[in-house]
Design a protein around this motif. Structure first.
Motif, mmCIF file in Angstrom:
data_model
loop_
_atom_site.group_PDB
_atom_site.id
_atom_site.type_symbol
_atom_site.label_atom_id
_atom_site.label_comp_id
_atom_site.label_asym_id
_atom_site.label_seq_id
_atom_site.Cartn_x
_atom_site.Cartn_y
_atom_site.Cartn_z
ATOM 1 N N SER A 22 -19.587 -13.621 -22.819
ATOM 2 C CA SER A 22 -18.832 -14.857 -22.615
ATOM 3 C C SER A 22 -19.523 -15.824 -21.645
ATOM 4 O O SER A 22 -19.464 -17.036 -21.835
ATOM 5 C CB SER A 22 -17.417 -14.550 -22.128
ATOM 6 O OG SER A 22 -17.455 -13.911 -20.882
ATOM 7 N N LYS A 23 -20.186 -15.306 -20.645
ATOM 8 C CA LYS A 23 -20.791 -16.188 -19.646
ATOM 9 C C LYS A 23 -22.222 -16.607 -19.988
ATOM 10 O O LYS A 23 -22.636 -17.707 -19.672
ATOM 11 C CB LYS A 23 -20.783 -15.507 -18.270
ATOM 12 C CG LYS A 23 -19.398 -15.414 -17.681
ATOM 13 C CD LYS A 23 -19.444 -14.852 -16.279
ATOM 14 C CE LYS A 23 -18.043 -14.834 -15.680
ATOM 15 N NZ LYS A 23 -18.044 -14.294 -14.332
ATOM 16 N N ARG A 24 -22.962 -15.727 -20.611
ATOM 17 C CA ARG A 24 -24.379 -16.009 -20.854
ATOM 18 C C ARG A 24 -24.681 -16.417 -22.289
ATOM 19 O O ARG A 24 -25.730 -16.964 -22.564
ATOM 20 C CB ARG A 24 -25.215 -14.805 -20.471
ATOM 21 C CG ARG A 24 -25.001 -14.373 -19.032
ATOM 22 C CD ARG A 24 -26.267 -13.901 -18.421
ATOM 23 N NE ARG A 24 -26.044 -13.377 -17.081
ATOM 24 C CZ ARG A 24 -26.230 -14.070 -15.980
ATOM 25 N NH1 ARG A 24 -26.629 -15.306 -16.042
ATOM 26 N NH2 ARG A 24 -26.034 -13.510 -14.806
ATOM 27 N N GLN A 25 -23.794 -16.088 -23.211
ATOM 28 C CA GLN A 25 -23.956 -16.403 -24.622
ATOM 29 C C GLN A 25 -25.363 -16.045 -25.136
ATOM 30 O O GLN A 25 -26.120 -16.902 -25.580
ATOM 31 C CB GLN A 25 -23.645 -17.874 -24.874
ATOM 32 C CG GLN A 25 -22.235 -18.229 -24.515
ATOM 33 C CD GLN A 25 -21.931 -19.701 -24.692
ATOM 34 O OE1 GLN A 25 -22.806 -20.513 -24.924
ATOM 35 N NE2 GLN A 25 -20.658 -20.034 -24.595
ATOM 36 N N PRO A 26 -25.704 -14.764 -25.076
ATOM 37 C CA PRO A 26 -27.049 -14.340 -25.479
ATOM 38 C C PRO A 26 -27.284 -14.520 -26.977
ATOM 39 O O PRO A 26 -26.343 -14.534 -27.774
ATOM 40 C CB PRO A 26 -27.079 -12.865 -25.100
ATOM 41 C CG PRO A 26 -25.648 -12.448 -25.141
ATOM 42 C CD PRO A 26 -24.863 -13.649 -24.696
ATOM 43 N N LEU A 27 -28.543 -14.643 -27.333
ATOM 44 C CA LEU A 27 -28.948 -14.813 -28.723
ATOM 45 C C LEU A 27 -29.965 -13.739 -29.099
ATOM 46 O O LEU A 27 -30.589 -13.130 -28.235
ATOM 47 C CB LEU A 27 -29.557 -16.192 -28.940
ATOM 48 C CG LEU A 27 -28.637 -17.382 -28.667
ATOM 49 C CD1 LEU A 27 -29.417 -18.678 -28.763
ATOM 50 C CD2 LEU A 27 -27.471 -17.380 -29.645
ATOM 51 N N ALA A 28 -30.143 -13.541 -30.367
ATOM 52 C CA ALA A 28 -31.172 -12.685 -30.967
ATOM 53 C C ALA A 28 -31.286 -11.325 -30.287
ATOM 54 O O ALA A 28 -30.337 -10.538 -30.308
ATOM 55 C CB ALA A 28 -32.499 -13.417 -30.995
ATOM 56 N N ASP A 29 -32.453 -11.034 -29.700
ATOM 57 C CA ASP A 29 -32.726 -9.708 -29.134
ATOM 58 C C ASP A 29 -31.718 -9.312 -28.059
ATOM 59 O O ASP A 29 -31.270 -8.169 -28.005
ATOM 60 C CB ASP A 29 -34.141 -9.654 -28.543
ATOM 61 C CG ASP A 29 -35.214 -9.659 -29.623
ATOM 62 O OD1 ASP A 29 -34.885 -9.451 -30.795
ATOM 63 O OD2 ASP A 29 -36.387 -9.873 -29.259
ATOM 64 N N ASP A 30 -31.379 -10.253 -27.183
ATOM 65 C CA ASP A 30 -30.437 -9.933 -26.114
ATOM 66 C C ASP A 30 -29.056 -9.579 -26.663
ATOM 67 O O ASP A 30 -28.419 -8.641 -26.187
ATOM 68 C CB ASP A 30 -30.320 -11.099 -25.134
ATOM 69 C CG ASP A 30 -31.591 -11.320 -24.339
ATOM 70 O OD1 ASP A 30 -32.358 -10.348 -24.168
ATOM 71 O OD2 ASP A 30 -31.816 -12.456 -23.889
ATOM 72 N N LEU A 31 -28.623 -10.320 -27.664
ATOM 73 C CA LEU A 31 -27.328 -10.044 -28.280
ATOM 74 C C LEU A 31 -27.344 -8.670 -28.951
ATOM 75 O O LEU A 31 -26.408 -7.884 -28.807
ATOM 76 C CB LEU A 31 -26.988 -11.133 -29.301
ATOM 77 C CG LEU A 31 -25.662 -10.992 -30.030
ATOM 78 C CD1 LEU A 31 -24.504 -10.967 -29.045
ATOM 79 C CD2 LEU A 31 -25.498 -12.122 -31.027
ATOM 80 N N ARG A 32 -28.426 -8.383 -29.662
ATOM 81 C CA ARG A 32 -28.562 -7.085 -30.330
ATOM 82 C C ARG A 32 -28.529 -5.953 -29.303
ATOM 83 O O ARG A 32 -27.874 -4.939 -29.501
ATOM 84 C CB ARG A 32 -29.853 -7.042 -31.147
ATOM 85 C CG ARG A 32 -29.979 -5.793 -31.998
ATOM 86 C CD ARG A 32 -31.131 -5.830 -32.990
ATOM 87 N NE ARG A 32 -32.412 -5.923 -32.312
ATOM 88 C CZ ARG A 32 -33.254 -6.945 -32.427
ATOM 89 N NH1 ARG A 32 -32.946 -7.976 -33.192
ATOM 90 N NH2 ARG A 32 -34.398 -6.959 -31.796
ATOM 91 N N LYS A 33 -29.189 -6.125 -28.184
ATOM 92 C CA LYS A 33 -29.203 -5.086 -27.148
ATOM 93 C C LYS A 33 -27.802 -4.824 -26.589
ATOM 94 O O LYS A 33 -27.436 -3.674 -26.335
ATOM 95 C CB LYS A 33 -30.159 -5.471 -26.022
ATOM 96 C CG LYS A 33 -31.597 -5.317 -26.415
ATOM 97 C CD LYS A 33 -32.536 -5.727 -25.307
ATOM 98 C CE LYS A 33 -33.938 -5.643 -25.876
ATOM 99 N NZ LYS A 33 -34.986 -5.764 -24.983
ATOM 100 N N ILE A 34 -27.038 -5.860 -26.415
ATOM 101 C CA ILE A 34 -25.674 -5.696 -25.904
ATOM 102 C C ILE A 34 -24.813 -4.962 -26.926
ATOM 103 O O ILE A 34 -24.075 -4.034 -26.588
ATOM 104 C CB ILE A 34 -25.052 -7.058 -25.538
ATOM 105 C CG1 ILE A 34 -25.778 -7.644 -24.329
ATOM 106 C CG2 ILE A 34 -23.555 -6.918 -25.262
ATOM 107 C CD1 ILE A 34 -25.434 -9.093 -24.038
ATOM 108 N N ILE A 35 -24.927 -5.356 -28.174
ATOM 109 C CA ILE A 35 -24.141 -4.710 -29.228
ATOM 110 C C ILE A 35 -24.523 -3.238 -29.355
ATOM 111 O O ILE A 35 -23.662 -2.355 -29.466
ATOM 112 C CB ILE A 35 -24.307 -5.457 -30.570
ATOM 113 C CG1 ILE A 35 -23.635 -6.826 -30.466
ATOM 114 C CG2 ILE A 35 -23.742 -4.636 -31.723
ATOM 115 C CD1 ILE A 35 -23.934 -7.755 -31.613
ATOM 116 N N ILE A 36 -25.804 -2.948 -29.286
ATOM 117 C CA ILE A 36 -26.270 -1.568 -29.374
ATOM 118 C C ILE A 36 -25.786 -0.761 -28.173
ATOM 119 O O ILE A 36 -25.364 0.395 -28.314
ATOM 120 C CB ILE A 36 -27.805 -1.526 -29.520
ATOM 121 C CG1 ILE A 36 -28.162 -2.008 -30.922
ATOM 122 C CG2 ILE A 36 -28.354 -0.136 -29.254
ATOM 123 C CD1 ILE A 36 -29.609 -2.342 -31.114
ATOM 124 N N ALA A 37 -25.822 -1.345 -26.990
ATOM 125 C CA ALA A 37 -25.320 -0.651 -25.794
ATOM 126 C C ALA A 37 -23.845 -0.299 -25.964
ATOM 127 O O ALA A 37 -23.409 0.799 -25.577
ATOM 128 C CB ALA A 37 -25.538 -1.511 -24.552
#
Length: 169
Positions: A22-37
């Motif tokens: 919500s605060k950083r609105q990550p894209l691509a690799d960062d978003l994938r890493k969060i979802i995987i975590a």
């Protein structure tokens, strides 16, 4: 005893991921890493549940039958623990090579589980006094819990590969 702590840690990971999204609105690799975590933390929590179930089953067993001479559940546990460790190492080291070995080992785990299951059913049928059926039943449940931990280790390894490749295995 540690199951509640594991549940709490999973919730902390969820909260951290939600805040980051919500605060950083990550894209691509960062978003994938969060979802995987998030997915891996869920698998780890489920593994904790299975471990808790195993402990409960073992505590339920009062006496080991005098003629219980198989070590198939012990061997299954060792193999599952080794593969689980590999899955965690693959994530920690971000190693595709290690992650790719986990599903192969899971085939062996499934085969050993089937052997263990058949072996314990056979022992139960041969138990003349029928006073050990409860013990063998608990061992069958323990074997199934171990097999599920093996499956969840495979899920973790596939998430590692997805994280590294950017596409589903």
């Amino acid at each position: 005893k540690n199951d509640d702590e594991i549940d709490s840690l999973e919730n902390k990971i969820r909260e951290f991921a939600t805040t980051t999204l919500s605060k950083r609105q990550p894209l691509a690799d960062d978003l994938r890493k969060i979802i995987i975590a998030l997915k891996i933390s869920s698998s780890l929590e489920r593994i904790g549940d299975h471990a808790s179930n195993i402990a409960t089953r073992v505590l339920y067993v009062k006496n080991v039958p005098e003629f219980y001479q198989t070590d198939s559940i012990h061997q299954l546990g060792l193999l599952v623990l080794k593969n689980y460790s590999k899955a965690l190492s693959a994530y920690d080291l971000q190693s595709r090579e290690i992650a790719e070995t986990v599903p192969t080992e899971d085939v062996t785990i499934n085969s050993l589980y089937e052997t263990c299951f058949r072996e314990h059913l056979h022992i139960m049928m041969e138990d003349r006094e029928k006073n050990s059926i409860g013990f063998y039943t608990q061992m069958l449940f323990v074997a199934k819990e171990l097999e599920r931990i093996g499956d969840l280790s495979k899920v973790i390894s596939k998430e590692v590969i997805y994280n590294l490749q950017g596409k589903l295995v």
